[in-house]
Motif scaffolding. Structure first.
Motif, PDB file in Angstrom:
ATOM      1  N   THR A 107     -22.009  37.889  45.651  1.00  0.00           N
ATOM      2  CA  THR A 107     -20.919  38.955  45.444  1.00  0.00           C
ATOM      3  C   THR A 107     -20.479  38.829  44.013  1.00  0.00           C
ATOM      4  O   THR A 107     -20.507  39.984  43.495  1.00  0.00           O
ATOM      5  CB  THR A 107     -19.808  38.853  46.549  1.00  0.00           C
ATOM      6  OG1 THR A 107     -20.157  38.875  47.845  1.00  0.00           O
ATOM      7  CG2 THR A 107     -18.671  39.774  46.048  1.00  0.00           C
ATOM      8  N   ARG A 108     -20.137  37.670  43.478  1.00  0.00           N
ATOM      9  CA  ARG A 108     -19.847  37.580  42.197  1.00  0.00           C
ATOM     10  C   ARG A 108     -20.854  38.172  41.181  1.00  0.00           C
ATOM     11  O   ARG A 108     -20.620  38.935  40.136  1.00  0.00           O
ATOM     12  CB  ARG A 108     -19.431  35.975  41.702  1.00  0.00           C
ATOM     13  CG  ARG A 108     -18.034  35.801  41.368  1.00  0.00           C
ATOM     14  CD  ARG A 108     -17.714  34.414  41.119  1.00  0.00           C
ATOM     15  NE  ARG A 108     -17.966  33.739  42.246  1.00  0.00           N
ATOM     16  CZ  ARG A 108     -18.333  32.732  42.317  1.00  0.00           C
ATOM     17  NH1 ARG A 108     -19.131  31.969  41.311  1.00  0.00           N
ATOM     18  NH2 ARG A 108     -18.547  31.830  43.597  1.00  0.00           N
ATOM     19  N   LYS A 129     -20.975  41.902  41.233  1.00  0.00           N
ATOM     20  CA  LYS A 129     -20.000  42.214  40.508  1.00  0.00           C
ATOM     21  C   LYS A 129     -20.010  42.445  39.115  1.00  0.00           C
ATOM     22  O   LYS A 129     -19.854  43.285  38.251  1.00  0.00           O
ATOM     23  CB  LYS A 129     -18.643  41.767  40.809  1.00  0.00           C
ATOM     24  CG  LYS A 129     -17.965  42.234  42.116  1.00  0.00           C
ATOM     25  CD  LYS A 129     -16.855  41.476  42.469  1.00  0.00           C
ATOM     26  CE  LYS A 129     -16.086  41.839  43.844  1.00  0.00           C
ATOM     27  NZ  LYS A 129     -14.934  41.088  43.983  1.00  0.00           N
ATOM     28  N   LEU A 130     -20.675  41.329  38.527  1.00  0.00           N
ATOM     29  CA  LEU A 130     -21.025  41.053  37.231  1.00  0.00           C
ATOM     30  C   LEU A 130     -22.052  41.933  36.712  1.00  0.00           C
ATOM     31  O   LEU A 130     -22.013  42.608  35.573  1.00  0.00           O
ATOM     32  CB  LEU A 130     -21.440  39.675  36.739  1.00  0.00           C
ATOM     33  CG  LEU A 130     -21.793  39.448  35.519  1.00  0.00           C
ATOM     34  CD1 LEU A 130     -20.601  39.523  34.594  1.00  0.00           C
ATOM     35  CD2 LEU A 130     -22.374  37.899  35.093  1.00  0.00           C
ATOM     36  N   LEU A 173     -22.850  44.755  37.990  1.00  0.00           N
ATOM     37  CA  LEU A 173     -22.248  46.225  37.889  1.00  0.00           C
ATOM     38  C   LEU A 173     -21.472  46.516  36.719  1.00  0.00           C
ATOM     39  O   LEU A 173     -21.399  47.483  36.040  1.00  0.00           O
ATOM     40  CB  LEU A 173     -21.318  46.497  39.146  1.00  0.00           C
ATOM     41  CG  LEU A 173     -20.461  47.893  39.262  1.00  0.00           C
ATOM     42  CD1 LEU A 173     -21.444  48.765  39.301  1.00  0.00           C
ATOM     43  CD2 LEU A 173     -19.726  47.886  40.383  1.00  0.00           C
ATOM     44  N   MET A 174     -20.561  45.244  36.438  1.00  0.00           N
ATOM     45  CA  MET A 174     -19.767  45.590  35.098  1.00  0.00           C
ATOM     46  C   MET A 174     -20.566  45.884  33.804  1.00  0.00           C
ATOM     47  O   MET A 174     -20.426  46.746  33.153  1.00  0.00           O
ATOM     48  CB  MET A 174     -18.694  44.425  34.803  1.00  0.00           C
ATOM     49  CG  MET A 174     -17.781  44.716  36.187  1.00  0.00           C
ATOM     50  SD  MET A 174     -16.806  46.133  36.391  1.00  0.00           S
ATOM     51  CE  MET A 174     -15.992  46.113  34.435  1.00  0.00           C
TER      52      MET A 174
END
Length: 159
Positions: free
Chosen positions: A82-83, A86-87, A89-90
């Motif tokens: 998940t982390r 998110k990274l 995606l950012m």
């Protein structure tokens, strides 16, 4: 104690069948059997339901004492995924913004009017060219680094 052993022990101590547990959790009997045989693991929502059915804490259910078991490893792995998502995606959003801003600078430069004022100075927004190219280069670097990182992670995961 492995997670499957813990589930089986809890089920038998409460004198429940796999079918009864499956009905209470709204899953199939095969799913309960797979959990007990450590073939796969339930998701977090089902863990909460299992803990409430057997009246134990999530810590006791997941950790099963002081040792790290398969369930704990799965939760740590899912958190890491998940982390990482998110990274990714950012960084993709940042790269997209940089590329968009760079192309916007080039578009504005291409459509702006150049003129010579009364004192003979050429008026143009030449500064938009290097700025636009710089942002495009930065966006491409962000995408390349993100892609390279993803590729390395995928290769490591296969090995």
């Amino acid at each position: 104690m492995e997670f499957g052993d813990k589930i089986k022990e809890l089920r038998t101590s409460h004198q429940l069948t796999q079918e009864t547990v499956a009905i209470r959790l709204n899953v199939t009997r095969q799913a309960v059997s797979n959990w007990e045989n450590n073939r796969n693991l339930p998701d977090l929502e089902l863990l909460i339901l299992i803990a409430s059915i057997f009246h134990i804490s999530l810590d006791e259910l997941i950790l099963g004492g002081s040792n790290v078991n398969n369930m704990t490893e799965k939760l740590i792995k899912d958190s890491s995924k998940t982390r990482r998502a998110k990274l990714n995606l950012m960084t993709t959003l940042v790269g997209t913004f940089l590329l968009f801003f760079g192309f916007a600078c080039l578009f504005i430069k291409a459509n702006s009017v150049e003129y010579i004022d009364k004192s003979g100075f050429l008026r143009e927004n030449f500064y938009l060219l290097p700025i636009g190219f710089l942002f495009i280069l930065a966006g491409m670097i962000v995408f390349l680094v993100t892609g390279f990182n993803f590729l390395i992670h995928t290769i490591r995961k296969k090995n």
